[in-house]
Enzyme design. Structure first.
Site, mmCIF file in Angstrom:
data_model
loop_
_atom_site.group_PDB
_atom_site.id
_atom_site.type_symbol
_atom_site.label_atom_id
_atom_site.label_comp_id
_atom_site.label_asym_id
_atom_site.label_seq_id
_atom_site.Cartn_x
_atom_site.Cartn_y
_atom_site.Cartn_z
ATOM 1 N N ARG A 23 0.842 -1.204 0.000
ATOM 2 C CA ARG A 23 0.000 0.000 0.000
ATOM 3 C C ARG A 23 0.870 1.243 0.000
ATOM 4 N NH1 ARG A 23 1.057 2.239 4.672
ATOM 5 N NH2 ARG A 23 1.261 1.028 6.582
ATOM 6 N N ASP A 81 3.196 5.430 4.978
ATOM 7 C CA ASP A 81 4.346 5.062 5.789
ATOM 8 C C ASP A 81 3.906 4.048 6.841
ATOM 9 O OD1 ASP A 81 6.792 5.418 7.533
ATOM 10 O OD2 ASP A 81 7.171 7.029 6.094
ATOM 11 N N ILE A 82 4.685 3.922 7.906
ATOM 12 C CA ILE A 82 4.374 2.955 8.952
ATOM 13 C C ILE A 82 3.144 3.403 9.740
ATOM 14 C CG2 ILE A 82 5.852 4.034 10.715
ATOM 15 C CD1 ILE A 82 6.639 1.111 11.534
ATOM 16 N N PHE A 138 -0.011 1.796 12.817
ATOM 17 C CA PHE A 138 -0.389 0.758 13.780
ATOM 18 C C PHE A 138 -1.853 0.420 13.601
ATOM 19 C CE2 PHE A 138 -2.481 -0.212 17.860
ATOM 20 C CZ PHE A 138 -1.839 -1.398 18.168
ATOM 21 N N ALA A 186 -6.048 7.268 9.963
ATOM 22 C CA ALA A 186 -4.970 7.043 8.993
ATOM 23 C C ALA A 186 -5.536 6.495 7.688
ATOM 24 C CB ALA A 186 -3.937 6.071 9.564
ATOM 25 N N CYS A 214 2.965 7.236 10.477
ATOM 26 C CA CYS A 214 2.843 7.688 9.093
ATOM 27 C C CYS A 214 4.037 8.525 8.662
ATOM 28 C CB CYS A 214 1.535 8.454 8.886
ATOM 29 S SG CYS A 214 0.084 7.438 9.243
#
Length: 236
Positions: free
Chosen positions: A79, A82-83, A85, A147, A178
């Site tokens: 996707r 960024d990172i 949770f 997010a 993110c």
């Protein structure tokens, strides 16, 4: 918009991230050949950190070997974004929709996902807004409440949005959410003065907001759709 359109909603409960990922791939393939209508997965995940295709591992602030000790795992995806949770008490929607059929480009699609979460927050008296340039998702002041990370393949979407109802925000301390430093993370529970209903009701409200934003004329529901996760399950 082009005539009446139906959205099929699969209510999944709590689903392992990788299992949900595999199911999305199946549904995307089926949607590309019009085997299924536009479909949305409504679910939650066990504690999971996910990285997008940019592979920004440096934004994970805890050694991967320590994740098990905090009850979390790390998954890699294709996707955008960024990172982030994912965990319990977070409302997650994964739309598998044809942008060609609804006449939207990628940017307009993401903006409507933002509007979906902003509308939900407003139901509880919370004033949310899109991020500034370079800040994806939905914000309350300087704190992120929702997010977005999407994948689009031949105009069919997957992945989607995650709205914080009342997750354990301590998990966000182990990442740069993110990829945006020096900003906080918040939840509906923290921001509202309203008494929150059951999370299932909030997830259904989120789906209703999505339906309005995207102009669907009817919605059909698949209850307990987690039974469709098995590898030999046929998508019909």
């Amino acid at each position: 918009m082009r005539g009446p359109r139906n959205l099929e909603v699969w209510k999944m409960g709590i689903v392992n991230y990788l299992e949900a990922h595999k199911l999305q791939d199946k549904l995307v393939s089926a949607r590309k050949v019009n085997k299924i209508p536009d479909t949305i997965l409504s679910l939650q995940h066990p504690p999971t950190y996910t990285l997008g295709k940019r592979r920004t591992d440096h934004n994970l602030l805890i050694p991967e070997s320590d994740l098990k000790s905090i009850g979390a795992e790390l998954c890699y995806t294709l996707r955008g974004g960024d990172i982030t949770f994912h965990g319990p008490h977070q409302a997650i929607l994964y739309p598998i929709v044809s942008l060609r059929d609804i006449g939207l480009g990628a940017r307009s699609y993401v903006e409507k996902l933002e509007s979906t979460m902003i509308e939900l927050a407003s139901l509880y008296g919370v004033k949310a807004k899109p991020g500034e340039a370079g800040e994806t998702g939905v914000w309350v002041g300087e704190r992120k409440i929702g997010a977005i990370g999407v994948k689009i393949s031949y105009a069919v979407t997957s992945h989607g949005l995650a709205f914080n109802i009342d997750p354990d925000l301590n998990y966000f301390k182990h990442i740069v959410p993110c990829g945006i430093a020096n900003k906080g993370v918040t939840s509906l529970r923290k921001e509202t003065n309203s008494v929150l209903p059951a999370e299932e009701i909030i997830q259904e409200q989120l789906i209703s907001c999505f339906t309005r934003q995207f102009g669907y004329s009817s919605v059909s529901w698949k209850e307990n759709a987690s039974v469709l996760l098995s590898d030999d399950c046929e998508i019909e």
